[in-house]
Design an enzyme around this catalytic site. Structure first.
Site, PDB file in Angstrom:
ATOM      1  N   GLU A  58       0.824  -1.209   0.000  1.00 12.82           N
ATOM      2  CA  GLU A  58       0.000   0.000   0.000  1.00 12.82           C
ATOM      3  C   GLU A  58       0.861   1.263   0.000  1.00 12.82           C
ATOM      4  OE1 GLU A  58      -2.146  -3.458   1.410  1.00 12.82           O
ATOM      5  OE2 GLU A  58      -0.293  -2.530   2.129  1.00 12.82           O
TER       6      GLU A  58
ATOM      7  N   ARG B  31      10.402 -25.059  -6.595  1.00  7.43           N
ATOM      8  CA  ARG B  31      11.351 -24.963  -5.482  1.00  7.43           C
ATOM      9  C   ARG B  31      11.555 -23.509  -5.071  1.00  7.43           C
ATOM     10  NH1 ARG B  31      16.309 -28.536  -7.618  1.00  7.43           N
ATOM     11  NH2 ARG B  31      15.321 -30.591  -7.558  1.00  7.43           N
TER      12      ARG B  31
ATOM     13  N   LEU C 151      19.307 -29.605  -5.089  1.00  8.86           N
ATOM     14  CA  LEU C 151      18.033 -29.079  -4.578  1.00  8.86           C
ATOM     15  C   LEU C 151      18.011 -27.557  -4.464  1.00  8.86           C
ATOM     16  CD1 LEU C 151      17.179 -31.696  -1.783  1.00  8.86           C
ATOM     17  CD2 LEU C 151      16.497 -31.693  -4.186  1.00  8.86           C
TER      18      LEU C 151
ATOM     19  N   GLY D  76      11.254 -40.170  -2.367  1.00  9.60           N
ATOM     20  CA  GLY D  76      10.771 -41.389  -2.996  1.00  9.60           C
ATOM     21  C   GLY D  76       9.601 -41.984  -2.235  1.00  9.60           C
ATOM     22  N   GLY D  77       9.168 -43.165  -2.691  1.00 10.64           N
ATOM     23  CA  GLY D  77       7.988 -43.806  -2.122  1.00 10.64           C
ATOM     24  C   GLY D  77       8.126 -44.203  -0.673  1.00 10.64           C
TER      25      GLY D  77
ATOM     26  N   ALA E 211       4.955 -42.197   1.454  1.00 13.45           N
ATOM     27  CA  ALA E 211       3.815 -42.931   2.027  1.00 13.45           C
ATOM     28  C   ALA E 211       3.557 -42.545   3.480  1.00 13.45           C
ATOM     29  CB  ALA E 211       4.029 -44.439   1.886  1.00 13.45           C
TER      30      ALA E 211
END
Length: 592
Positions: A79, A220, A240, A326-327, A331
């Site tokens: 603003e 990212r 990363l 990964g999996g 999970a």
């Protein structure tokens, strides 16, 4: 800054209290201005994080006379910037805000800027989701005689709904964090048409196309942290980083219970952005020491779980976290309820392999009816790949159980807890106590008076100021020129880590005194801040930063809390001055 006298040229009825009236239909021009505000606000997400994404557009009808967005959590409000750009054209304009103002100035400066500029009307996309801001600015604007319309409350129609959804999407991380007290988490993966993220040997370069990988880099850059597991570190040795010019790189987090990690890895290079390794207490103390010597932060848990990690990230003030695991890790993260959105890149490839890994491991589901369903699903072609995105939990609306702001000190908890005031992030109720708050200070340096954007700018630059070395002088100038306190802090810490020989030789002994000088100047320059500090009375002030054991209390509460101590010392000095003033005013004058 636009002068207050500009208001005096307007008719007094303009500033009368807003009357009750039926909801209005949003015009096409008004909806476009709000959409422009959301696009502007979204631009900041990829530059500096974390902070709410806020923008302001000032317009007369279809003509835009000023616009701006909040660059970072310690930056000047949208603003104020928009009013300055509009100059005299702000008078009589309408302000379009994607988010209700809420900042750490402690003086309602965004409201004052709009009021003093002579803005007649404000259209707000969303109530601020944080309780200590929610409704506060809207109430203040209406008390100032400015007409305020809030989407979904004072406006109706399809255009209003479209604009409202756009405002929600641009601040999804903030909405989730305020609603669930956890950062907004995105699980990203790339898989083949037959659902594999790698071959049976673990080879995964590359499942998706270059364009898809570029999209991941952009995601990212919009995140505060990115999380991987030990398998990803061992198999892929990733960096990363966002790898984009002028783009924010997230904190990198590695989760590993047994700390079965290599001694050399790209993630252990913290010159670009920090790395945190989260593990279980006592795991491989030898490796912990080696990583710590490289500048990697080690955080131990009694038992490491995705929920523990996300609680830690919430305490750090992170709003958005990207999971690139990964999996094996995805999970339990899904089962723990900490994943809110899924981004799946599907490549037109088939790899086969019974043992080839899939993106999500065992969830324990036995029937298809147990399958988790995504909402707000979107489909987008990215090069040869298909990007499927959707939410595992509904996007929080603005009618959730978030009470409105009340004119009372924002202190919660039991009687014992109420004796303690915690502060850390600048958007908190006591955010002005942060060294990141956007309050410029003018300090004496080598006989010259220099203005600094914030206390953090000044403090970080003093690490190198006065050192007779060209590189040290450059470091100090780069820090001074940093466009937000976050960047100044990152530069100062990074320079000190890479070039400890260029630090002031007595820095460790002087740093507390330097910080106190800057804080004293800040709270002396701004009466509203001094009053806020005095309002805390005798309560204990604690900088709740979980990753700062010197200025904050650290994750386990064992930090030195030096910032809190300095503020309490400063408060005592202000109180002493107030007592002297009161005493003098009570002494009867001699009448002769």
């Amino acid at each position: 800054m636009v002068l207050l006298t500009r208001m005096q040229t307007l008719p007094m009825h303009v500033f009368s209290q807003q009357q009750q009236r039926p909801p209005l239909s949003l015009s096409h021009v008004e909806s476009q201005h709000l959409l422009t505000a959301t696009h502007l606000a979204d631009a900041s997400a990829g530059i500096t994080a974390p902070h709410p994404n806020a923008a302001c557009v000032l317009a007369h009808g279809s003509r835009v006379v000023g616009d701006a967005f909040l660059y970072a959590e310690g930056g000047r409000s949208a603003e104020i910037q928009a009013v300055e750009r509009a100059r005299e054209h702000a008078t009589g304009s309408t302000a379009y805000l994607n988010l209700e103002p809420g900042d750490c100035h402690g003086d309602d400066s965004p409201i004052l800027a709009l009021k003093q500029a002579g803005v007649l009307r404000v259209i707000v996309g969303l109530h601020h989701p944080l309780q200590h801001f929610r409704g506060k600015a809207i109430t203040a604007l209406r008390k100032a005689g400015i007409i305020v319309d809030v989407l979904g409350e004072d406006t109706v129609g399809d255009r209003a709904q479209e604009a409202l959804e756009a405002c929600q999407y641009v601040n999804i991380p903030l909405l989730y964090t305020a609603t669930h007290q956890l950062p907004f988490s995105v699980l990203k993966y790339a898989m083949t048409l037959d659902g594999k993220i790698a071959t049976s040997t673990g080879h995964s370069s590359w499942v998706s196309s270059k364009l898809s990988r570029q999209r991941v880099l952009e995601t990212r850059g919009r995140s505060n942290a990115v999380i991987v597991g030990g398998n990803t570190v061992r198999r892929d040795d990733p960096r990363l980083t966002a790898r984009q010019e002028n783009c924010h790189s997230p904190v990198r987090i590695v989760m590993s219970r047994g700390l079965d990690l290599p001694e050399e890895a790209n993630l252990w290079d913290v010159s670009i952005t920090p790395t945190i390794v989260m593990t279980q207490r006592g795991a491989r103390n030898d490796l912990q020491k080696k990583l710590a010597s490289k500048g990697v932060e080690i955080v131990e848990f009694d038992f490491l779980t995705p929920r523990d990690v996300m609680n830690y990230c919430y305490d750090c003030g992170f709003l958005s976290v990207l999971w690139e695991c990964g999996g094996t890790l995805s999970a339990p993260a899904i089962s723990a309820g900490v994943i809110h959105k899924v981004m799946a890149f599907v490549a037109p490839k088939i790899i086969g392999g019974v043992r080839a890994p899939s993106p999500v491991g065992e969830l324990g589901f036995l029937e298809m009816t147990q399958a988790l369903k995504l909402s707000n699903v979107s489909y987008e072609q990215v090069g040869p790949d298909l990007l499927i995105s959707g939410y595992l939990y509904p996007i929080p609306g603005m009618q959730v159980d978030a009470p409105m702001w009340e004119e009372a000190p924002y202190v919660t908890g039991s009687n014992d807890e109420k004796s303690v005031i915690y502060f850390h992030k600048t958007w908190g109720f006591f955010g002005a106590f942060s060294t990141f708050s956007p309050h410029p200070v003018s300090m004496e340096n080598d006989g010259k008076r220099i203005s600094w954007h914030s206390v953090e700018h000044y403090y970080q630059a003093q690490k190198f100021n006065g050192v007779k070395d060209r590189m040290a002088e450059k470091f100090a100038k780069d820090i001074q020129a940093a466009d937000c306190p976050e960047k100044a802090a990152w530069l100062g810490k990074n320079f000190a880590r890479q070039h400890p020989d260029l630090l002031q030789p007595d820095w460790q002994q002087r740093r507390t005194g330097i910080m106190y000088e800057a804080l004293a100047k800040k709270f002396s320059l701004y009466p509203d801040l001094r009053n806020l500090l005095l309002s805390t009375n005798s309560r204990l002030l604690v900088n709740s930063s979980p990753f700062d054991v010197y200025w904050g209390c650290g994750r386990n509460g064992m930090g030195l809390n030096q910032l809190g101590k300095l503020l309490m010392k400063l408060r005592a000095e202000f109180e002493a001055v107030e007592i002297v003033k009161l005493h003098k005013s009570s002494i009867p004058k001699y009448s002769g």
